[in-house]
Design a protein around this motif. Structure first.
Motif, short mmCIF file in Angstrom:
data_model
loop_
_atom_site.label_atom_id
_atom_site.label_comp_id
_atom_site.label_asym_id
_atom_site.label_seq_id
_atom_site.Cartn_x
_atom_site.Cartn_y
_atom_site.Cartn_z
N GLU A 34 -74.46 31.63 14.62
CA GLU A 34 -73.42 30.99 13.80
C GLU A 34 -72.74 29.85 14.57
O GLU A 34 -72.53 28.76 14.05
CB GLU A 34 -72.39 32.07 13.45
CG GLU A 34 -71.59 31.88 12.18
CD GLU A 34 -72.46 31.63 10.97
OE1 GLU A 34 -72.21 30.59 10.34
OE2 GLU A 34 -73.38 32.42 10.67
N LEU A 35 -72.42 30.11 15.84
CA LEU A 35 -71.78 29.08 16.68
C LEU A 35 -72.70 27.88 16.85
O LEU A 35 -72.25 26.73 16.80
CB LEU A 35 -71.39 29.67 18.04
CG LEU A 35 -70.25 30.70 18.01
CD1 LEU A 35 -70.14 31.43 19.35
CD2 LEU A 35 -68.92 30.03 17.66
N ARG A 37 -75.06 26.98 14.72
CA ARG A 37 -75.13 26.28 13.42
C ARG A 37 -73.87 25.43 13.21
O ARG A 37 -73.95 24.35 12.63
CB ARG A 37 -75.35 27.27 12.27
CG ARG A 37 -76.79 27.78 12.20
CD ARG A 37 -77.07 28.62 10.96
NE ARG A 37 -76.50 29.95 11.02
CZ ARG A 37 -77.04 30.99 11.66
NH1 ARG A 37 -78.19 30.85 12.29
NH2 ARG A 37 -76.47 32.16 11.67
N ASN A 38 -72.73 25.88 13.72
CA ASN A 38 -71.52 25.05 13.65
C ASN A 38 -71.68 23.78 14.48
O ASN A 38 -71.25 22.70 14.06
CB ASN A 38 -70.29 25.82 14.17
CG ASN A 38 -69.91 26.97 13.27
OD1 ASN A 38 -70.34 27.03 12.13
ND2 ASN A 38 -69.10 27.89 13.79
N GLU A 39 -72.28 23.92 15.66
CA GLU A 39 -72.52 22.74 16.52
C GLU A 39 -73.45 21.75 15.79
O GLU A 39 -73.27 20.53 15.87
CB GLU A 39 -73.17 23.16 17.85
CG GLU A 39 -72.31 24.05 18.72
CD GLU A 39 -71.13 23.32 19.39
OE1 GLU A 39 -71.18 22.09 19.53
OE2 GLU A 39 -70.15 24.00 19.75
N ALA A 41 -73.75 21.42 12.59
CA ALA A 41 -73.01 20.84 11.45
C ALA A 41 -72.13 19.67 11.88
O ALA A 41 -72.00 18.69 11.15
CB ALA A 41 -72.17 21.92 10.77
N VAL A 42 -71.54 19.77 13.08
CA VAL A 42 -70.67 18.67 13.54
C VAL A 42 -71.44 17.64 14.37
O VAL A 42 -70.84 16.73 14.94
CB VAL A 42 -69.42 19.18 14.32
CG1 VAL A 42 -68.56 20.07 13.45
CG2 VAL A 42 -69.81 19.93 15.60
N SER A 44 -72.81 17.73 17.31
CA SER A 44 -72.44 17.61 18.73
C SER A 44 -73.72 17.46 19.56
O SER A 44 -74.83 17.66 19.05
CB SER A 44 -71.68 18.86 19.18
OG SER A 44 -72.57 19.96 19.20
N GLY A 47 -75.49 20.60 19.42
CA GLY A 47 -76.05 20.74 18.08
C GLY A 47 -77.35 19.98 17.91
O GLY A 47 -78.30 20.48 17.28
N GLU A 72 -65.91 31.34 24.32
CA GLU A 72 -65.34 32.24 23.31
C GLU A 72 -64.66 33.45 23.94
O GLU A 72 -63.56 33.83 23.55
CB GLU A 72 -66.43 32.73 22.35
CG GLU A 72 -67.01 31.66 21.47
CD GLU A 72 -66.00 31.10 20.48
OE1 GLU A 72 -65.20 31.87 19.95
OE2 GLU A 72 -66.02 29.87 20.26
N GLU A 133 -78.85 31.91 1.63
CA GLU A 133 -78.15 31.07 2.62
C GLU A 133 -78.81 29.72 2.88
O GLU A 133 -78.18 28.83 3.44
CB GLU A 133 -78.01 31.85 3.94
CG GLU A 133 -77.12 33.08 3.80
CD GLU A 133 -76.92 33.82 5.12
OE1 GLU A 133 -77.23 33.28 6.19
OE2 GLU A 133 -76.45 34.98 5.05
N ARG A 135 -81.03 28.83 5.08
CA ARG A 135 -81.23 28.46 6.48
C ARG A 135 -82.65 27.95 6.67
O ARG A 135 -83.61 28.55 6.21
CB ARG A 135 -81.02 29.70 7.37
CG ARG A 135 -79.60 29.87 7.81
CD ARG A 135 -79.37 31.21 8.48
NE ARG A 135 -80.28 31.49 9.59
CZ ARG A 135 -80.17 32.55 10.37
NH1 ARG A 135 -79.20 33.44 10.17
NH2 ARG A 135 -81.02 32.76 11.35
#
Ligand code: ADP
Length: 194
Positions: A34-35, A37-39, A41-42, A44, A47, A72, A133, A135
């Protein structure tokens, strides 16, 4: 602070069970997938590296993932009674890094909650999730096969790593979501009582 790991192959239901556990016990859910996938998305730097690898069903480099987890763990969100780590560690190198990381803060892995599932069930669950989802790593059968193969080769040896430490607690992951959760709660309740 208690540290639980949820363990099992792709599609075993680690994310689903982690969400339920986090809600019931006021634990913080840390999912490396999840972390990452967040990277992505932004967009980075991490990412950009992760996107290519995840889509092929390959691991993201250890140091990147370890760095994400360290950040984290060292920044508690406030109020949580423990952690549920999902998707980490995924190989022996990461497991040793986690042990060291926790040792620095005076903690340890308390128990490994393992969803023992059969490959045919995992594949069905991933294909079902693909429709919900969307993915990219769930869309292609070869990618799914690659992830499950890597699990058996690189991640499954951790079973022995944690058995040797008497931390490995297995549940029959082929059961329903509700049945798995009941079995997992029994293990957590016992650990919290110790
Ligand atoms: P699943 O358990 O279904 O594989 P995750 O969301 O846990 O789903 O992980 C998705 C992808 O993210 C993995 O296939 C891998 O590419 C990457 N990933 C997640 N956790 C790690 C990790 N600990 N080490 C390396 N790569 C990881």
């Amino acid at each position: 602070m208690k540290y639980f790991l949820i363990f099992g192959p792709p599609g075993a239901g680690k994310g689903t069970q982690s969400t339920l556990i986090a809600r019931r016990y006021n634990f913080r859910h840390i999912s490396t997938g999840e972390l990452l996938r967040n990277e992505i998305a932004v967009k980075s730097d991490i990412g950009k590296i992760a996107a290519v690898l995840i889509e092929k069903g390959e691991f993201v480099p250890d140091e990147l993932v370890i760095g994400i987890v360290r950040k984290e763990i060292c920044n508690p969100g406030g109020g949580e009674k423990g952690y549920i780590l999902d998707g980490f560690p995924r190989n022996t190198y990461q497991a040793i890094a986690l042990d060291k990381m926790l040792e620095e803060t005076g903690y340890k892995v308390d128990a490994v909650l393992s969803l023992e599932t059969t490959d045919s069930v995992n594949i069905k669950r991933i294909q079902h999730r693909a429709n919900i989802e969307g993915r990219k790593d769930d869309a292609d059968f070869e990618t799914i096969r690659n992830r499950i193969k890597t699990y058996h080769k690189v991640t499954e040896p951790l079973v022995n790593y944690y058995k040797k430490q008497s931390k490995y607690m297995a549940v029959d992951g082929d059961q329903s979501i509700e049945e798995n959760f009941v079995d997992i709660c029994k293990i957590i309740d016992k650990k919290l009582d110790e």
